[in-house]
Design a protein around this motif. Structure first.
Motif, PDB file in Angstrom:
ATOM      1  N   ILE A  25       9.169 -41.672 -47.011  1.00  0.00           N
ATOM      2  CA  ILE A  25       8.666 -42.435 -45.859  1.00  0.00           C
ATOM      3  C   ILE A  25       9.493 -43.696 -45.648  1.00  0.00           C
ATOM      4  N   ALA A  26       9.837 -44.372 -46.738  1.00  0.00           N
ATOM      5  CA  ALA A  26      10.647 -45.589 -46.616  1.00  0.00           C
ATOM      6  C   ALA A  26      11.995 -45.281 -45.978  1.00  0.00           C
ATOM      7  N   GLN A  27      12.619 -44.200 -46.406  1.00  0.00           N
ATOM      8  CA  GLN A  27      13.938 -43.860 -45.871  1.00  0.00           C
ATOM      9  C   GLN A  27      13.863 -43.569 -44.379  1.00  0.00           C
ATOM     10  N   ARG A  28      12.857 -42.819 -43.940  1.00  0.00           N
ATOM     11  CA  ARG A  28      12.747 -42.475 -42.522  1.00  0.00           C
ATOM     12  C   ARG A  28      12.311 -43.675 -41.689  1.00  0.00           C
ATOM     13  N   ALA A  29      11.317 -44.427 -42.162  1.00  0.00           N
ATOM     14  CA  ALA A  29      10.805 -45.548 -41.384  1.00  0.00           C
ATOM     15  C   ALA A  29      11.822 -46.673 -41.262  1.00  0.00           C
ATOM     16  N   VAL A  30      12.604 -46.892 -42.331  1.00  0.00           N
ATOM     17  CA  VAL A  30      13.564 -48.001 -42.351  1.00  0.00           C
ATOM     18  C   VAL A  30      14.892 -47.587 -41.749  1.00  0.00           C
ATOM     19  N   VAL A  31      15.449 -46.476 -42.222  1.00  0.00           N
ATOM     20  CA  VAL A  31      16.814 -46.093 -41.856  1.00  0.00           C
ATOM     21  C   VAL A  31      16.864 -45.282 -40.571  1.00  0.00           C
ATOM     22  N   SER A  32      15.980 -44.317 -40.420  1.00  0.00           N
ATOM     23  CA  SER A  32      16.051 -43.413 -39.265  1.00  0.00           C
ATOM     24  C   SER A  32      15.421 -44.011 -38.008  1.00  0.00           C
ATOM     25  N   PHE A  33      14.210 -44.558 -38.138  1.00  0.00           N
ATOM     26  CA  PHE A  33      13.486 -45.046 -36.966  1.00  0.00           C
ATOM     27  C   PHE A  33      13.620 -46.548 -36.752  1.00  0.00           C
ATOM     28  N   HIS A  34      13.984 -47.275 -37.788  1.00  0.00           N
ATOM     29  CA  HIS A  34      14.115 -48.750 -37.704  1.00  0.00           C
ATOM     30  C   HIS A  34      12.798 -49.421 -37.296  1.00  0.00           C
ATOM     31  N   TRP A  35      11.678 -48.853 -37.741  1.00  0.00           N
ATOM     32  CA  TRP A  35      10.384 -49.457 -37.442  1.00  0.00           C
ATOM     33  C   TRP A  35      10.171 -50.725 -38.264  1.00  0.00           C
ATOM     34  N   ILE A  36      10.611 -50.723 -39.507  1.00  0.00           N
ATOM     35  CA  ILE A  36      10.434 -51.866 -40.396  1.00  0.00           C
ATOM     36  C   ILE A  36      11.695 -52.063 -41.217  1.00  0.00           C
TER      37      ILE A  36
END
Length: 461
Positions: free
Chosen positions: A281-292
């Protein structure tokens, strides 16, 4: 005499739904410390104190829940409550397990969004992040002691760690590989995969569920194809109707729609519980989507560790900040609340589906040696994944920068030592010493770590 004994067991009282609700409320309020702490609380309350369920049945249910995607502690609560009080019992246990953490995380998310960058508030989060390391390390030790009962299980855990840490093998493949290994090992190496404990239902057992099964009173635990179809259709509708409504209202490319779809996907593919899923989740939320940002992800984990309820509630924090900062169709605060509610919904509704659909079949197969061997191997693999998470958090909590190097399929992480954050390292070391050596409770350690972070912030502001 021999003819009267069975008659006395026919009237063995069950646990009332009201009493069970009080117990599940207590479990929900005391469920700090992530899956390891929550499972420990349930074992103490349900096995040792109230004797609702035997160790053998408790561990069998736990192994099944660890095989499922999603938070295993929540699913375990639903499973046991469903055995006692059917669907309504499972609903009550699952909701009460999640509700305290949901309201607390929502309140903390609002405070973080409004004041999170205030230096003293941020300093408290630094202390909490450091203490999280001790909680994760403790989880590795607790789960390892239960799962790694022989050299074969240790080998499976070690290979799982190497696969996910050095080669980025997806966790679902690790689960499938471990389960297949267990199935083969049952025949090739039977001593490494011992048979399950006796599954005979005993009307004279000291444990309530065994007694009720022995008297034939838990008929809903028997598999039924018609029931399975009804459960599947009903819970799929409950799961997806809110997501479809958000897409219709705000568009397929809105942040809220993206959160609903992504966390629905995560509910299906993220196996091994919260500790295993956080890196994904951290990889997708941070790197892929740039949400956080990476720092916000660690802050969210620290917040989730301070509250009752599943550790996976960190996704609620991620969704709140992502919608708060990036959703343009609503005001920031309303967008954050909607994202928080939607993400919690799509994260936990599947838990009820997996249990209500699969539990009857798992109960029917409880004495199956091949299934038991596969579940034991999966549990061992989860230990390796938890160890991977502990390394990941250690590096990102006490170093400001981590460099990655790739050598073909091999990935190595190297911390930049000049970015070592000494206050965080010192607080983390003290938290580990307190929890592992002196057995100080997690709540006190988190409180002391937060105050230590605040002290550092006051000194160096």
């Amino acid at each position: 005499m021999t003819e009267q004994a069975p008659m006395s067991t026919e009237h063995t009282p069950s646990v009332s739904l009201r009493e069970a609700t009080r117990v599940w409320t207590k479990v929900g309020l005391l469920s700090f410390g992530g899956p390891a702490g929550q499972i420990a609380v349930m074992h103490r309350e349900l096995v040792e104190t109230r004797r609702w369920i035997s160790d053998a049945r408790f561990l069998h249910a736990l192994n099944y829940c660890m095989l499922l995607p999603g938070p295993e502690a929540t699913q375990l609560a639903i499973y046991i409550a469903w055995m006692l009080h059917r669907t309504v019992g499972g609903l009550i246990a699952g909701v009460l397990f999640v509700l305290p953490g949901f309201f607390t995380i929502l309140a903390l998310s609002i405070v973080y969004a409004l004041y999170g960058q205030v230096p003293l508030v941020f300093a408290i989060f630094i202390g909490l992040k450091a203490a999280v390391l001790a909680v994760v390390v403790q989880a590795v030790i607790r789960i390892g002691r239960k799962a790694l009962k022989n050299r074969m299980m240790v080998l499976i855990a070690a290979l799982a760690f190497v696969a996910i840490y050095f080669f980025r093998v997806p966790f679902p493949l690790i689960v499938l590989g471990a389960g297949f290994w267990g199935l083969l090992g049952r025949w090739w190496m039977p001593r490494s995969f011992p048979a399950p404990a006796s599954s005979a239902a005993d009307a004279s057992s000291d444990f309530l569920i065994d007694r009720l099964l022995g008297q034939g009173r838990l008929t809903h635990t028997r598999p039924s194809a018609a029931r399975a179809l009804r459960v599947t259709l009903a819970w799929l509708a409950l799961w997806w109707i809110p997501v479809i409504a958000v897409i219709a209202a705000f568009g397929r490319h809105s942040v809220l729609a993206g959160e609903g779809l992504f966390f629905s996907q995560a509910a299906v593919v993220t196996f091994g519980g919260a500790y295993a899923v956080l890196a994904y989740i951290a990889q997708r939320a941070v790197v892929s989507f740039h949400w956080i940002t990476p720092g916000q992800m660690l802050d969210g984990l620290a917040l989730a560790e301070t509250t009752p309820g599943p550790l996976i509630m960190v996704v609620q924090f991620v969704a709140f900040l992502g919608a708060y900062h990036h959703e343009t169709n609503l005001s920031p605060m309303l967008a954050g609340v909607v994202g928080s509610v939607l993400t919690t919904w799509v994260t936990f509704v599947p838990c009820f589906l997996w249990i209500f659909l699969g539990a009857p079949y798992i109960e029917a197969l409880r004495s199956n040696r091949a299934l038991h061997a596969a579940l034991s191997a999966v549990t061992a693999a989860v230990v390796g994944v938890v160890l991977n998470l502990s390394v990941w958090f250690t590096l990102h909590a006490i170093f400001g920068r981590i460099d990655e190097h790739y050598y073909g399929w091999l990935r190595l992480e190297s911390p930049v030592w000049a970015t070592l954050q000494w206050p965080s390292a010192a607080i983390a070391a003290a938290a580990m010493l307190a929890m592992l050596r002196f057995k100080i409770g997690m709540g006190w350690v988190l409180l002391a770590s937060g105050l230590a972070g605040l002290g550092v912030g006051l000194v160096f502001k």
